[in-house]
Design an enzyme around this catalytic site. Sequence first.
Site, PDB file in Angstrom:
ATOM      1  N   TYR A 177      38.248  11.219 -49.954  1.00 52.92           N
ATOM      2  CA  TYR A 177      39.184  10.464 -50.742  1.00 52.92           C
ATOM      3  C   TYR A 177      39.763   9.676 -49.611  1.00 52.92           C
ATOM      4  CZ  TYR A 177      43.434   8.873 -53.071  1.00 52.92           C
ATOM      5  OH  TYR A 177      44.579   8.463 -54.227  1.00 52.92           O
ATOM      6  N   LYS A 233      36.387   9.431 -53.792  1.00 50.24           N
ATOM      7  CA  LYS A 233      37.634   8.543 -54.510  1.00 50.24           C
ATOM      8  C   LYS A 233      38.137   7.487 -53.305  1.00 50.24           C
ATOM      9  CE  LYS A 233      42.001   8.636 -56.589  1.00 50.24           C
ATOM     10  NZ  LYS A 233      43.277   9.383 -57.037  1.00 50.24           N
TER      11      LYS A 233
END
Length: 299
Positions: free
Chosen positions: A141, A169
């Site tokens: 992330y 992400k």
Amino acid sequence: MTIPSAGSPFGRALCAMITPLDASGALDLDGAQKLAAHLVDEGCDGLVLSGTTGESPTTRDDEKSVLIRAVRDAVGGRATIVAGVGTADTEHTVRLAREAGQAGADGLLVVAPYYSKPPQDAVEAHFREIADRGGLPVMLYDIPGRTGTRIEPETMMRLADHERIVAVKDCAYDLLGSAKVIAATGLAYYAGCEEWILPLYAVGGAGFVSTVANVAPRQLRSLLDAYDAGDTVRARAVHHQVLPLVERMMADGLPGTVTAKAVLTELGLPAGPVRKPLRPADPERVRGLMAAYDAAVGG
């Protein structure tokens, strides 16, 4: 469970699900199950639990595990479950990763270590240790605006050689860097910022992990479906149609957790309050959010 493709290891349309709470601020597990089932019925093939939108900073470790179990019971094999386990502490993150696997998660969302601003070699070592010891596939992330630390493209390319590090992400707002990593590796890139869903998908992205999908899952899924069908005109039209809602929910001064819960409450879906220090949206903001919602889903 239907196994996602190699290019989309956790599915394509993932909702960064809110964590429903009851009026007292406790977990609303019945509400979480109802919302999860609704989101899957509306087109989500993956759910991310206990991410930023899921209020991970203010939910306890035991609550995170209980939430995974409840949602798994609700959706069965109809959707993947990716558990947010990232913290600023490597050992704590490893422990959360193992607990997530025991609770039924399919993968791990691991944010870059925040606040302490480790250099890139330490960031890389952090992710490798979690992938080595956590037991599940990892989605990195990258959201430097919140963590203060970028996962640099060169670091991504090195991490791509780890068999359990399979996805990203992407909230870095660096299309050039993301496109370079997509071209050079097998990492599946998921847009974490809704305005980037179509641009990132067009250069080889895998799909999205979206806060706005809490309230408009069918619309965002239809964008991907149109693009996959070769109808880029339709994909662009959907993109344009949802942008005002994206702006209201994600770029109008309130966190996405607050705005998503406000809209869900108005729609009669499980949500509940936010935990302090967050505060609910005021009535004027809610009216603006609902006007944008009506325009996004009605056209």
